[in-house]
Design a protein around this motif. Structure first.
Motif, mmCIF file in Angstrom:
data_model
loop_
_atom_site.group_PDB
_atom_site.id
_atom_site.type_symbol
_atom_site.label_atom_id
_atom_site.label_comp_id
_atom_site.label_asym_id
_atom_site.label_seq_id
_atom_site.Cartn_x
_atom_site.Cartn_y
_atom_site.Cartn_z
ATOM 1 N N ARG A 76 -6.416 -24.626 28.556
ATOM 2 C CA ARG A 76 -6.672 -25.372 29.785
ATOM 3 C C ARG A 76 -6.838 -24.464 30.996
ATOM 4 N N GLY A 77 -6.304 -23.261 30.905
ATOM 5 C CA GLY A 77 -6.380 -22.342 32.035
ATOM 6 C C GLY A 77 -7.582 -21.425 31.954
ATOM 7 N N ASN A 78 -7.605 -20.449 32.839
ATOM 8 C CA ASN A 78 -8.706 -19.496 32.926
ATOM 9 C C ASN A 78 -8.581 -18.445 31.821
ATOM 10 N N LEU A 79 -9.633 -18.292 31.020
ATOM 11 C CA LEU A 79 -9.600 -17.340 29.909
ATOM 12 C C LEU A 79 -9.484 -15.903 30.418
ATOM 13 N N ILE A 80 -10.184 -15.590 31.506
ATOM 14 C CA ILE A 80 -10.120 -14.230 32.051
ATOM 15 C C ILE A 80 -8.700 -13.898 32.502
ATOM 16 N N LEU A 81 -8.037 -14.860 33.157
ATOM 17 C CA LEU A 81 -6.661 -14.650 33.588
ATOM 18 C C LEU A 81 -5.748 -14.463 32.378
ATOM 19 N N LEU A 82 -5.961 -15.259 31.334
ATOM 20 C CA LEU A 82 -5.152 -15.142 30.119
ATOM 21 C C LEU A 82 -5.311 -13.761 29.492
ATOM 22 N N LEU A 83 -6.547 -13.283 29.401
ATOM 23 C CA LEU A 83 -6.796 -11.962 28.812
ATOM 24 C C LEU A 83 -6.227 -10.848 29.689
ATOM 25 N N ALA A 84 -6.280 -11.043 31.012
ATOM 26 C CA ALA A 84 -5.735 -10.035 31.920
ATOM 27 C C ALA A 84 -4.219 -9.934 31.779
ATOM 28 N N VAL A 85 -3.545 -11.084 31.713
ATOM 29 C CA VAL A 85 -2.088 -11.085 31.540
ATOM 30 C C VAL A 85 -1.723 -10.509 30.169
ATOM 31 N N SER A 86 -2.511 -10.827 29.144
ATOM 32 C CA SER A 86 -2.264 -10.267 27.815
ATOM 33 C C SER A 86 -2.431 -8.750 27.826
ATOM 34 N N THR B 230 2.118 -21.371 30.709
ATOM 35 C CA THR B 230 1.637 -21.889 31.997
ATOM 36 C C THR B 230 0.117 -21.878 32.060
ATOM 37 N N ILE B 231 -0.504 -20.822 31.523
ATOM 38 C CA ILE B 231 -1.965 -20.701 31.570
ATOM 39 C C ILE B 231 -2.618 -21.567 30.490
ATOM 40 N N MET B 232 -2.170 -21.401 29.244
ATOM 41 C CA MET B 232 -2.851 -22.044 28.124
ATOM 42 C C MET B 232 -2.599 -23.543 28.072
ATOM 43 N N ILE B 233 -1.351 -23.948 28.260
ATOM 44 C CA ILE B 233 -0.988 -25.346 28.032
ATOM 45 C C ILE B 233 -1.005 -26.163 29.317
ATOM 46 N N LYS B 234 -0.448 -25.603 30.392
ATOM 47 C CA LYS B 234 -0.405 -26.345 31.651
ATOM 48 C C LYS B 234 -1.687 -26.192 32.465
ATOM 49 N N GLY B 235 -2.474 -25.155 32.153
ATOM 50 C CA GLY B 235 -3.752 -24.987 32.838
ATOM 51 C C GLY B 235 -3.637 -24.515 34.272
ATOM 52 N N GLN B 236 -2.562 -23.792 34.596
ATOM 53 C CA GLN B 236 -2.334 -23.357 35.971
ATOM 54 C C GLN B 236 -2.902 -21.960 36.214
ATOM 55 N N GLY B 237 -3.040 -21.627 37.497
ATOM 56 C CA GLY B 237 -3.626 -20.357 37.882
ATOM 57 C C GLY B 237 -2.599 -19.296 38.208
ATOM 58 N N LEU B 238 -3.090 -18.233 38.833
ATOM 59 C CA LEU B 238 -2.264 -17.064 39.109
ATOM 60 C C LEU B 238 -1.081 -17.382 40.006
ATOM 61 N N GLN B 239 -1.248 -18.337 40.936
ATOM 62 C CA GLN B 239 -0.170 -18.630 41.881
ATOM 63 C C GLN B 239 1.076 -19.170 41.201
ATOM 64 N N TYR B 240 0.924 -19.712 39.984
ATOM 65 C CA TYR B 240 2.064 -20.276 39.273
ATOM 66 C C TYR B 240 2.727 -19.277 38.322
#
Length: 370
Positions: A251-261, A332-342
């Protein structure tokens, strides 16, 4: 000359991994197997879960019911919220695990019409916890009604509406796919890196590398680049399998998910390098990795056992465990779909840990060279 040697060194490391069948099985096959095995997740009793109340009634019996829930030992009352919009906000911020919605004129309707309704809303990004908490709350409320109205309960109809936020179908993949990703990245990056570097020391080839045209930092980078590549590949495979095989949404941003990973991979690598500077043999490196990294990842990250249910000492200890912060950011990113601020807190903690472990590893490595 140095650049060519560096490229050849990296190529040699890749070839070494793909020639070693056991290593290849660990870094490529085991992630898929573990992802499938963790379909059945251990559940445990939950205590001291935070909850909030949206009370449209605010009468005597509704307040007594809130007091009963708060004194049960299973829930911590965090306060009242004002409207429906606040429900999603408190879940986004991770403030509570459950919200109890009490209808208007709760007591009056229950006494006069023998009918009352309420809604239990849970954060089902962790489906096992959400189901348990919903059951606890429903049981406490049913007991409360029986205690206050006695035999009248036979004539009453209690209409319970439970809603699972973020995971309506209670799919257990929402729990074990992010947890498996954390476990695999720790295994591939930290443990395999520490063993790889320690092997060079144990076989005596590290001294040969140190007198080669390569600089010490190039040796370390060359050793870890293959594992960075493999770890990132595992991230993509796990996300793809979670989405296609287990129905886990992104549900969240794929780029953000990959960056955090990527940040977590760097953090795990720094831990692996630090262990390699402390261990004198591969067996010692594996022992340190298992007990200092793998077990805490399983037990103290919230992957299997809820952190809220742990003794205070273990809750404080979990704060220094990198997997706890990465797992929280993943959900938070994958399931809740939230962005960097969360996930700002999680990112800052992982950045600080990465800087600390890299600095410590460099100091330890310099001491070894001297």
């Amino acid at each position: 000359m140095t650049n060519s040697s560096f490229k050849n060194f990296i190529s040699k490391e890749f070839k070494h991994i793909f020639r070693d069948t056991r290593t290849l099985l660990i870094v490529l096959v085991m992630p898929v197997i573990q992802l499938l095995i963790f379909g059945f997740v251990i559940s445990s009793e939950i205590k001291n879960a935070d909850y909030a109340v949206l009370d449209y009634s605010r009468d005597y019996y509704s307040k007594q019911m809130v007091n009963r829930i708060s004194s049960s030992g299973y829930f911590n009352f965090k306060g009242y919220i004002d409207n429906q919009k606040d429900i999603e906000e408190v879940f986004k911020n991770g403030d509570v695990k459950l919200v109890l919605v009490i209808a208007d004129s709760f007591s009056k309707t229950l006494q006069n019409n023998h009918y009352a309704d309420y809604q239990i809303v849970t954060d089902a990004s962790d489906p096992n916890t959400a189901s348990i908490l919903a059951g606890y709350a429903q049981s406490i409320i049913n007991t409360f009604v029986a205690d206050y109205f006695g035999n009248q309960t036979d004539m009453m109809r209690i209409d319970v509406q439970s809603r699972m936020f973020y995971n309506e179908e209670m799919n257990s993949a929402f729990m074990f796919v992010p947890g498996t990703m954390v476990l695999i990245l720790m295994l591939v990056t930290a443990m395999m890196t520490s063993i790889s570097i320690t092997r060079e020391k144990e076989l005596g080839t590290m001294e040969i590398l140190l007198v080669s045209p390569l600089k010490p930092w190039q040796i370390i980078v060359g050793k870890v680049i293959p594992y960075i590549t493999i770890a990132f590949t595992n991230v993509l495979v796990i996300i793809l399998m979670g989405y296609t095989v287990f129905g886990l949404p992104l549900r969240g941003n794929l780029i953000l998910l990959l960056a955090v990973s990527s940040l977590f991979i760097l953090l795990a690598l720094s831990l692996g390098i630090l262990i390699s500077t402390l261990a004198k043999s591969q067996s010692v490196a594996m022992f340190m990795s298992l007990f200092a990294l793998m077990l805490p990842t399983i037990l103290l990250s919230g992957f299997i056992f809820p952190i809220e249910n742990m003794p205070k000492l273990l809750q404080w200890l979990s704060l220094i465990m990198p997997p706890r912060w990465f797992l929280s950011a993943l959900k938070t990113i994958m399931i809740k779909g939230q962005g960097l601020q969360y996930i700002t807190k999680e990112v800052l903690v992982m950045l600080a840990m990465t800087a600390f472990f890299i600095t410590l590893s460099i100091k330890k490595f310099k001491v070894r060279l001297e």
